[in-house]
Design an enzyme around this catalytic site. Structure first.
Site, mmCIF file in Angstrom:
data_model
loop_
_atom_site.group_PDB
_atom_site.id
_atom_site.type_symbol
_atom_site.label_atom_id
_atom_site.label_comp_id
_atom_site.label_asym_id
_atom_site.label_seq_id
_atom_site.Cartn_x
_atom_site.Cartn_y
_atom_site.Cartn_z
ATOM 1 N N ASP A 102 0.870 -1.170 0.000
ATOM 2 C CA ASP A 102 0.000 0.000 0.000
ATOM 3 C C ASP A 102 0.913 1.227 0.000
ATOM 4 O OD1 ASP A 102 -2.412 1.391 0.247
ATOM 5 O OD2 ASP A 102 -2.467 1.212 2.418
ATOM 6 N N GLY A 104 3.904 1.210 1.212
ATOM 7 C CA GLY A 104 5.274 0.717 1.070
ATOM 8 C C GLY A 104 6.068 0.831 2.353
ATOM 9 N N ARG A 164 -10.650 -13.333 5.798
ATOM 10 C CA ARG A 164 -9.437 -13.926 5.224
ATOM 11 C C ARG A 164 -9.743 -15.180 4.402
ATOM 12 N NH1 ARG A 164 -4.960 -11.445 7.621
ATOM 13 N NH2 ARG A 164 -5.150 -10.850 9.804
HETATM 14 P P1 IMP Z 1 1.800 -0.478 3.823
HETATM 15 O O1 IMP Z 1 2.836 -0.434 4.911
HETATM 16 O O2 IMP Z 1 0.985 0.789 3.781
HETATM 17 O O3 IMP Z 1 2.362 -0.811 2.463
HETATM 18 O O4 IMP Z 1 0.738 -1.571 4.246
HETATM 19 C C1 IMP Z 1 1.006 -2.909 4.065
HETATM 20 C C2 IMP Z 1 0.064 -3.758 4.899
HETATM 21 O O5 IMP Z 1 -1.174 -3.098 5.158
HETATM 22 C C3 IMP Z 1 -0.316 -5.020 4.149
HETATM 23 O O6 IMP Z 1 0.623 -6.040 4.364
HETATM 24 C C4 IMP Z 1 -1.693 -5.312 4.725
HETATM 25 O O7 IMP Z 1 -1.558 -6.077 5.902
HETATM 26 C C5 IMP Z 1 -2.261 -3.981 5.034
HETATM 27 N N1 IMP Z 1 -3.152 -3.485 3.960
HETATM 28 C C6 IMP Z 1 -2.917 -2.468 3.099
HETATM 29 N N2 IMP Z 1 -3.947 -2.277 2.256
HETATM 30 C C7 IMP Z 1 -4.866 -3.223 2.590
HETATM 31 C C8 IMP Z 1 -6.156 -3.556 2.051
HETATM 32 O O8 IMP Z 1 -6.693 -2.957 1.093
HETATM 33 N N3 IMP Z 1 -6.807 -4.584 2.664
HETATM 34 C C9 IMP Z 1 -6.263 -5.275 3.720
HETATM 35 N N4 IMP Z 1 -5.055 -4.998 4.230
HETATM 36 C C10 IMP Z 1 -4.362 -3.982 3.682
#
Ligand code: IMP
Ligand code: MG
Length: 178
Positions: A102, A104, A164
């Site tokens: 998302d 990162g 899930r």
């Molecule tokens: P980031 O650190 O913002 O890249 O978020 C990564 C983590 O957020 C992923 O491994 C998911 O666990 C969670 N995540 C991000 N977007 C979603 C979504 O649309 N649905 C469910 N989990 C999400």
């Protein structure tokens, strides 16, 4: 379709077909090697389970857990290691298996942490990516699907630990978290 799902974004058949393509590419890349597939709990476990059975190279698996969203649907940028790997990765060919990228933030942090442990190589595969949301630029080697900026559930991905088990990737109805 589950009543809390607004739309199905990726069907079960589409997931399986794409995962086989990814596995074929990954198997070619690691020909003659024995990579360690490192999955980040919990969202990646369904993807990992299907990916490992589609690979044609021998491999090991291990798990890490990081702090998650809890009830929110936006990344805080704060990453905490809740469970570390069982074995050292020095000298190993590591493939980090992620469910979704998302912002990162999570992956960027994990990548630096793992690189500091001197693996022989470190590559990343993610099933899903939301490119429009990226804040941290992380080099990802294989991406299953690029998706729009919507909160998705199913195939390992949760909202408050639910959904899930859905066999497809669906968009959660807005009124479930608004
Ligand atoms: P980031 O650190 O913002 O890249 O978020 C990564 C983590 O957020 C992923 O491994 C998911 O666990 C969670 N995540 C991000 N977007 C979603 C979504 O649309 N649905 C469910 N989990 C999400
Ligand atoms: Mg995750």
């Amino acid at each position: 379709m589950h009543p809390d799902v607004a739309e199905v974004l990726i069907t079960s058949d589409e997931l399986q077909a794409r995962i086989q393509q990814l596995a074929d590419e990954i198997s070619v890349h690691y020909a003659g090697k024995e990579p360690l597939l490192l999955a980040v709990l919990k969202g990646s476990v369904v993807f990992l389970a299907d990916l490992m059975r589609a690979l044609s190279v021998p491999h090991a698996i291990d798990f890490m857990a990081t702090s998650s969203y809890g009830a929110a649907t936006e990344s805080s940028g704060v990453v905490r290691i809740l469970k570390d790997l069982d074995e050292p990765i020095e000298g190993r060919d590591v493939l980090l298996v992620e469910d979704i990228i998302d912002s990162g933030n999570t992956l960027g942090y994990l990548r630096n942490l793992l690189l500091a442990r001197n693996p022989a190589s470190l590559h990343i595969v993610t099933l899903l990516s939301k490119p429009s949301r990226r804040e941290v630029d992380v080099p990802v080697d294989w991406v299953g699907f690029e998706i729009p900026d919507k909160f998705v559930i199913g195939y390992g991905l949760d909202y408050n630990e639910r959904y899930r088990d859905l066999p497809y990737i669906g968009v959660l109805k807005q009124d479930m978290y608004a």
